[in-house]
Scaffold this motif. Structure first.
Motif, PDB file in Angstrom:
ATOM      1  N   ILE A 133       5.263   7.999   1.429  1.00 54.06           N
ATOM      2  CA  ILE A 133       6.104   8.756   0.502  1.00 54.06           C
ATOM      3  C   ILE A 133       5.635  10.204   0.515  1.00 54.06           C
ATOM      4  O   ILE A 133       4.454  10.485   0.308  1.00 54.06           O
ATOM      5  N   ASP A 134       6.542  11.105   0.791  1.00 56.64           N
ATOM      6  CA  ASP A 134       6.186  12.521   0.853  1.00 56.64           C
ATOM      7  C   ASP A 134       7.330  13.342   0.278  1.00 56.64           C
ATOM      8  O   ASP A 134       8.504  12.999   0.430  1.00 56.64           O
ATOM      9  N   TYR A 135       6.982  14.436  -0.374  1.00 54.51           N
ATOM     10  CA  TYR A 135       7.968  15.324  -0.982  1.00 54.51           C
ATOM     11  C   TYR A 135       8.754  16.095   0.070  1.00 54.51           C
ATOM     12  O   TYR A 135       9.852  16.573  -0.195  1.00 54.51           O
ATOM     13  N   ILE A 140       0.850  -1.185   0.000  1.00 55.48           N
ATOM     14  CA  ILE A 140       0.000   0.000   0.000  1.00 55.48           C
ATOM     15  C   ILE A 140       0.886   1.235   0.000  1.00 55.48           C
ATOM     16  O   ILE A 140       1.808   1.349   0.816  1.00 55.48           O
ATOM     17  N   LEU A 141       0.629   2.153  -0.903  1.00 52.73           N
ATOM     18  CA  LEU A 141       1.363   3.408  -0.980  1.00 52.73           C
ATOM     19  C   LEU A 141       0.526   4.516  -0.356  1.00 52.73           C
ATOM     20  O   LEU A 141      -0.620   4.732  -0.762  1.00 52.73           O
ATOM     21  N   ASP A 142       1.086   5.196   0.614  1.00 52.86           N
ATOM     22  CA  ASP A 142       0.454   6.369   1.213  1.00 52.86           C
ATOM     23  C   ASP A 142       1.242   7.579   0.713  1.00 52.86           C
ATOM     24  O   ASP A 142       2.225   7.988   1.325  1.00 52.86           O
ATOM     25  N   ALA A 148      -2.506  -0.913  -3.763  1.00 54.35           N
ATOM     26  CA  ALA A 148      -3.359   0.238  -3.480  1.00 54.35           C
ATOM     27  C   ALA A 148      -2.503   1.491  -3.370  1.00 54.35           C
ATOM     28  O   ALA A 148      -1.361   1.443  -2.909  1.00 54.35           O
ATOM     29  N   TYR A 149      -3.095   2.589  -3.802  1.00 54.54           N
ATOM     30  CA  TYR A 149      -2.454   3.911  -3.749  1.00 54.54           C
ATOM     31  C   TYR A 149      -3.459   4.836  -3.079  1.00 54.54           C
ATOM     32  O   TYR A 149      -4.599   4.950  -3.536  1.00 54.54           O
TER      33      TYR A 149
END
Length: 252
Positions: free
Chosen positions: A99-101, A64-66, A137-138
């Motif tokens: 994952i965050d910028y 799962i990508l958050d 899932a994204y």
């Protein structure tokens, strides 16, 4: 401006400048981000996030990508739900990638602690550091309106999802009645920046956040953009009369 433009609140800026401007906003708000969410929404954002997690229904073994996952508020929900499902039925561990910028947001999240299923990375929603078709899932919550090119981020979400993978986007949206829109506008523009000034010492960042909500496509337009990016059965569910909306779709 000499090149393509992008929105930054009510301003139009050179597209090459937006990422840096947004990074500056979240650098400033990272340490008070979760507290401010509670104050601004009266805690209602927690109900919205619980509803998204229930809709996702994380399962053992899933990846799962958050994305734009910030302090990991959503990822913790996913990890715990997947573990409970694993305890009931067995199966491999789920993997939940935040994952965050913005590195400051991730640092603030890691300081709060995290679940064993969670991993963290700095990355751009428009150019994720991931191979094709790697995720089940994204999920992106209150983040897609901050990217420079929303359509590019949607195409990237489609790229990293496996065929049949789920896309969920929780975002502030357009209230469904004129009366609620007027009330919400009055609250947003008069109260939220003031809370930002008093609690976080930063009126300007919260003024931007309010303005960015107004520039974001409404529910039907965003669902159409999802379809254009390659998602099937693109649809939405309004929360709190359309103050927020959950958009869902399937990778095909």
């Amino acid at each position: 401006m000499t090149g393509p433009s992008a929105t930054f609140g009510f301003r139009d800026v050179d597209a090459s400048e937006k990422a840096g401007l947004v990074r500056g906003v979240f650098d400033r708000v990272a340490r008070r981000y979760d507290l401010m969410n509670d104050l601004m929404s009266g805690g209602v954002h927690r109900l919205w996030k619980d509803a998204v997690a229930a809709r996702l229904n994380p399962q053992p073994g899933e990846t799962i990508l958050d994305v734009a996952g910030g302090t990991g508020d959503m990822a913790r929900r996913f990890a715990r739900m997947a573990r409970r499902a694993q305890e009931r039925r067995g199966g491999p561990d789920a993997r939940v990638f935040v994952i965050d910028y913005n590195a400051e947001m991730i640092a603030a999240g890691r300081e709060r602690g995290f679940e064993p299923e969670m991993a963290w990375a700095v990355g751009d929603a428009q150019r994720l550091p991931l191979p094709d078709a790697c995720a089940d899932a994204y999920v992106i919550s209150f983040g897609i309106r901050n990217v420079t090119d929303i359509s590019a981020a949607l195409r990237e979400a489609r790229r990293v999802l496996k065929p049949g993978g789920r896309f969920l986007c929780l975002e502030f949206s357009r209230p469904t009645t004129e009366a609620l829109r007027k009330l919400y506008d009055a609250y947003s523009f008069k109260v939220i920046p003031e809370i930002g000034a008093r609690v976080a010492g930063d009126r300007d960042s919260y003024q931007y956040l309010v303005e960015s909500i107004r520039r974001f496509p409404d529910q039907r337009r965003f669902a159409a953009m999802m379809g254009e990016a390659g998602f099937s059965r693109a649809g939405f569910t309004n929360y709190t009369g359309g103050v927020a909306a959950l958009h869902t779709g399937w990778a095909i």
